[in-house]
Design a protein around this motif. Structure first.
Motif, PDB file in Angstrom:
ATOM      1  N   SER A  22       0.845  -1.198   0.141  1.00 16.73           N
ATOM      2  CA  SER A  22       0.056  -0.029   0.042  1.00 16.73           C
ATOM      3  C   SER A  22       1.037   1.460   0.155  1.00 16.73           C
ATOM      4  N   SER A  25       2.245   1.735  -3.306  1.00 16.88           N
ATOM      5  CA  SER A  25       1.261   2.050  -4.435  1.00 16.88           C
ATOM      6  C   SER A  25       1.025   3.596  -4.153  1.00 16.88           C
ATOM      7  N   ASP A  28       4.052   5.409  -5.817  1.00 25.16           N
ATOM      8  CA  ASP A  28       3.863   5.544  -6.875  1.00 25.16           C
ATOM      9  C   ASP A  28       2.808   6.459  -7.486  1.00 25.16           C
ATOM     10  N   SER A  49      -1.573  -0.786 -10.264  1.00 23.45           N
ATOM     11  CA  SER A  49      -1.005  -1.051  -8.842  1.00 23.45           C
ATOM     12  C   SER A  49      -1.938  -2.390  -8.276  1.00 23.45           C
ATOM     13  N   SER A  50      -3.338  -2.315  -8.676  1.00 20.67           N
ATOM     14  CA  SER A  50      -4.045  -3.387  -8.308  1.00 20.67           C
ATOM     15  C   SER A  50      -3.554  -4.697  -8.518  1.00 20.67           C
ATOM     16  N   SER A  52      -0.382  -5.610  -9.694  1.00 17.84           N
ATOM     17  CA  SER A  52       1.137  -5.807  -8.850  1.00 17.84           C
ATOM     18  C   SER A  52       0.710  -6.178  -7.597  1.00 17.84           C
ATOM     19  N   ASP A  53       0.016  -5.540  -6.831  1.00 13.17           N
ATOM     20  CA  ASP A  53      -0.361  -5.943  -5.512  1.00 13.17           C
ATOM     21  C   ASP A  53      -0.627  -7.195  -5.270  1.00 13.17           C
TER      22      ASP A  53
END
Length: 94
Positions: A22, A25, A28, A49-50, A52-53
C-alpha cells in the motif's frame, strides 16, 4: 516457550509485509501525479497497482505449504525429511 518480546520482534517485521504494498502504491501515485502531463497516466496506474499488489498473493500458497511441511518434519525431529523437504521446495520455486 516464546516470550512477549520475541513475539513482538517477530510480529513487527511481519506487519511490514502487509503495509509495504500500500505504501509503494501511494508513492507511485504521488510520483506519477507530480511528473505526468496527463490524467490518463495517473488513471492507468490504478489498475496496474491493483494487479501488481495482488499477484504475489496468488503464489502465497507455495510459502504456506513449504512452511507447513518443514515445520511438520522439524516437529518429528526428522532432519533428513526436513532437509529434503526444504531442498525440494526451493528447487520447485526457483
Amino acid at each position: 516457550k516464546p516470550t512477549l518480546r520475541e513475539c513482538i520482534s517477530f510480529a513487527l517485521p511481519a506487519l511490514g509485509i502487509y503495509i509495504c504494498p500500500s505504501l509503494m502504491s501511494l508513492i507511485d501515485a504521488s510520483f506519477i501525479g507530480s511528473k505526468s502531463n496527463s490524467v490518463m497516466e495517473l488513471a492507468a496506474l490504478g489498475p496496474a497497482s491493483s494487479i501488481s499488489d495482488c499477484a504475489p498473493s496468488l503464489l502465497l500458497f507455495l510459502s504456506i505449504a513449504s512452511t507447513n511441511l518443514i515445520a511438520k518434519a522439524a516437529n518429528t525431529m526428522d532432519n533428513n525429511n526436513s532437509s529434503s523437504s526444504t531442498s525440494r521446495r526451493i528447487t520447485q520455486t526457483s
